[in-house]
Design a protein around this motif. Structure first.
Motif, PDB file in Angstrom:
ATOM      1  N   PHE A 192       0.852  -1.193   0.000  1.00 35.84           N
ATOM      2  CA  PHE A 192       0.000   0.000   0.000  1.00 35.84           C
ATOM      3  C   PHE A 192       0.886   1.240   0.000  1.00 35.84           C
ATOM      4  O   PHE A 192       0.439   2.320   0.370  1.00 35.84           O
ATOM      5  CB  PHE A 192      -0.888   0.026   1.249  1.00 35.84           C
ATOM      6  CG  PHE A 192      -2.148  -0.777   1.135  1.00 35.84           C
ATOM      7  CD1 PHE A 192      -3.259  -0.265   0.484  1.00 35.84           C
ATOM      8  CD2 PHE A 192      -2.228  -2.053   1.663  1.00 35.84           C
ATOM      9  CE1 PHE A 192      -4.427  -0.994   0.370  1.00 35.84           C
ATOM     10  CE2 PHE A 192      -3.392  -2.799   1.558  1.00 35.84           C
ATOM     11  CZ  PHE A 192      -4.496  -2.275   0.907  1.00 35.84           C
ATOM     12  N   ARG A 193       2.141   1.087  -0.385  1.00 34.35           N
ATOM     13  CA  ARG A 193       3.141   2.138  -0.217  1.00 34.35           C
ATOM     14  C   ARG A 193       2.715   3.469  -0.831  1.00 34.35           C
ATOM     15  O   ARG A 193       2.709   4.498  -0.159  1.00 34.35           O
ATOM     16  CB  ARG A 193       4.479   1.694  -0.805  1.00 34.35           C
ATOM     17  CG  ARG A 193       5.614   2.692  -0.583  1.00 34.35           C
ATOM     18  CD  ARG A 193       6.934   2.124  -1.084  1.00 34.35           C
ATOM     19  NE  ARG A 193       6.863   1.829  -2.507  1.00 34.35           N
ATOM     20  CZ  ARG A 193       7.085   2.727  -3.461  1.00 34.35           C
ATOM     21  NH1 ARG A 193       7.372   3.973  -3.148  1.00 34.35           N
ATOM     22  NH2 ARG A 193       7.019   2.389  -4.727  1.00 34.35           N
ATOM     23  N   LYS A 194       2.359   3.472  -2.107  1.00 29.67           N
ATOM     24  CA  LYS A 194       2.036   4.732  -2.777  1.00 29.67           C
ATOM     25  C   LYS A 194       0.761   5.360  -2.211  1.00 29.67           C
ATOM     26  O   LYS A 194       0.708   6.565  -1.955  1.00 29.67           O
ATOM     27  CB  LYS A 194       1.892   4.502  -4.278  1.00 29.67           C
ATOM     28  CG  LYS A 194       3.204   4.166  -4.975  1.00 29.67           C
ATOM     29  CD  LYS A 194       3.008   4.003  -6.472  1.00 29.67           C
ATOM     30  CE  LYS A 194       4.322   3.692  -7.165  1.00 29.67           C
ATOM     31  NZ  LYS A 194       4.148   3.499  -8.628  1.00 29.67           N
ATOM     32  N   ALA A 195      -0.265   4.529  -2.016  1.00 29.53           N
ATOM     33  CA  ALA A 195      -1.521   5.058  -1.478  1.00 29.53           C
ATOM     34  C   ALA A 195      -1.330   5.574  -0.055  1.00 29.53           C
ATOM     35  O   ALA A 195      -1.898   6.605   0.328  1.00 29.53           O
ATOM     36  CB  ALA A 195      -2.594   3.970  -1.513  1.00 29.53           C
ATOM     37  N   PHE A 196      -0.520   4.868   0.741  1.00 29.90           N
ATOM     38  CA  PHE A 196      -0.279   5.310   2.112  1.00 29.90           C
ATOM     39  C   PHE A 196       0.495   6.615   2.127  1.00 29.90           C
ATOM     40  O   PHE A 196       0.173   7.531   2.901  1.00 29.90           O
ATOM     41  CB  PHE A 196       0.481   4.230   2.890  1.00 29.90           C
ATOM     42  CG  PHE A 196       0.689   4.564   4.336  1.00 29.90           C
ATOM     43  CD1 PHE A 196      -0.337   4.410   5.257  1.00 29.90           C
ATOM     44  CD2 PHE A 196       1.906   5.060   4.778  1.00 29.90           C
ATOM     45  CE1 PHE A 196      -0.157   4.741   6.594  1.00 29.90           C
ATOM     46  CE2 PHE A 196       2.101   5.390   6.108  1.00 29.90           C
ATOM     47  CZ  PHE A 196       1.065   5.227   7.016  1.00 29.90           C
ATOM     48  N   GLN A 197       1.507   6.743   1.262  1.00 30.54           N
ATOM     49  CA  GLN A 197       2.276   7.986   1.212  1.00 30.54           C
ATOM     50  C   GLN A 197       1.396   9.164   0.795  1.00 30.54           C
ATOM     51  O   GLN A 197       1.523  10.261   1.345  1.00 30.54           O
ATOM     52  CB  GLN A 197       3.445   7.831   0.238  1.00 30.54           C
ATOM     53  CG  GLN A 197       4.603   7.026   0.792  1.00 30.54           C
ATOM     54  CD  GLN A 197       5.793   7.004  -0.144  1.00 30.54           C
ATOM     55  OE1 GLN A 197       5.670   7.297  -1.331  1.00 30.54           O
ATOM     56  NE2 GLN A 197       6.960   6.640   0.374  1.00 30.54           N
TER      57      GLN A 197
END
Length: 338
Positions: free
Chosen positions: A259-264
């Motif tokens: 979920f790296r991009k969405a979390f960032q």
């Protein structure tokens, strides 16, 4: 010269007290080690692969199997491990050569935590290659970690938690808000959250079964507010099983790997620092809230899934409000003079 290749190794500088005799002894040791290695290769192999080709095989197979942290491991190999071990055969990495690597990194100013992450990648790679039959199991050296300080645990305030949840709800990724909610309300590791399955949700007991956790399988208790959300989601989706966070096209495991991009995006939208607020911060936040609420540490260990109680003790912040409240009970009124 080993197997027709000239190997260059730096022993140390003369200004550091390293002598020619020490260099010659190292050369003879390495020659002896190379001769011994040829006599003990896995069955069916004439020559173990180089470190470079072994590392490439490791990353390639991890990617095909949907392994975790591939980007981080690739970075460790490319930037740190390969420049040092690149001239080695993959089965000739020894405890002494690892110690040399550590000394080199420490002279370069690297912190213990950073070196330990790199050593973890090296250890995982060698153990995997041994499991896959690329090298013999007895060729995997014992890699000891450096002692690290406790470090500062980053945790979000209640207001920051609310802002992060709101930002995640507004993101174009329709799953990130539930991911954030689960992590903040359970203290679950984000990797465990990504692999959750609907059939492992027990609505009556308010439990999520985690079959693969760092400290072994466990039942994860959840608060009633999260249970209500999961009940609504289960009805809305109309499913009987499968991963809560299903993987997209091409997923080899069935669940989402990141979920790296969405979390960032959510972190930035919430006005928080993406360099400090990582998915693991949500776990720190949940555990810190339990500590500040005065919950006893063995109970917190049961909720968080830590293997040992000593790991939970890191969260007993000396500057916490709960510590100040506790110390107030030790106050004794001074007797009046006279």
């Amino acid at each position: 010269m080993v197997d027709g290749q000239r190997i260059h190794r730096t022993v140390g500088r003369e200004s550091e007290g390293v002598t020619r005799e020490q260099a010659e002894r190292l050369i003879e040791t390495l020659r002896t080690r190379a001769r011994e290695d040829r006599l003990d290769l896995p069955t069916g192999r004439k020559m173990a692969p180089s470190f470079v080709s072994g590392a490439a095989a490791y990353i390639g197979r991890l990617s095909a199997e949907g392994g975790k942290g591939i980007e981080r491991k690739s970075r460790h190999i490319e930037m740190r491990l390969q420049p040092f071990f690149g001239s080695f055969r993959i089965d000739s990495v020894s405890e002494s050569s690892v110690r040399e690597f550590v000394q080199l990194r420490r002279r370069g100013g690297a912190k213990a935590g950073t070196i330990n992450r790199e050593l973890a990648t090296l250890s995982h790679m060698l153990r995997k290659l041994a499991r896959w039959g690329v090298i013999a199991k007895d060729k995997v050296p014992t890699i000891e970690r450096l002692r690290e300080g406790a470090g500062r645990i980053v945790a979000l305030s209640d207001g920051e938690c609310t802002a992060l949840l709101k930002a995640a709800r507004e993101d174009q990724d329709g799953d990130v808000w539930l991911f954030v909610l689960i992590c903040l309300q359970t203290s679950m590791r984000h990797g465990e959250a990504r692999r959750l399955r609907w059939e492992h949700y027990d609505a009556n007991r308010r439990r999520l079964f985690i079959p693969e956790a760092k400290a072994g399988e466990r039942d994860q208790p959840i608060p009633p507010q999260l249970a209500a959300v999961l009940d609504d989601e289960l009805r809305r989706r109309g499913v009987l099983g499968g991963y809560i966070f299903a993987g997209g096209t091409g997923s080899t495991t069935g669940y989402r790997h990141t979920f790296r991009k969405a979390f960032q995006r959510s972190v930035v939208r919430a006005g928080l620092d993406p360099m400090k607020v990582t998915p693991h911060v949500m776990r720190h936040t949940a555990i810190t809230r339990l500590v500040k609420a005065g919950i006893d540490l063995p109970t917190i260990q049961r909720v968080s899934g830590h293997k040992t109680l000593s790991m939970v003790l890191r969260y007993a912040h000396v500057d916490g409000v709960h510590i100040d409240s506790a110390i107030n009970h030790l106050g004794i009124a001074m007797p009046s003079s006279g």
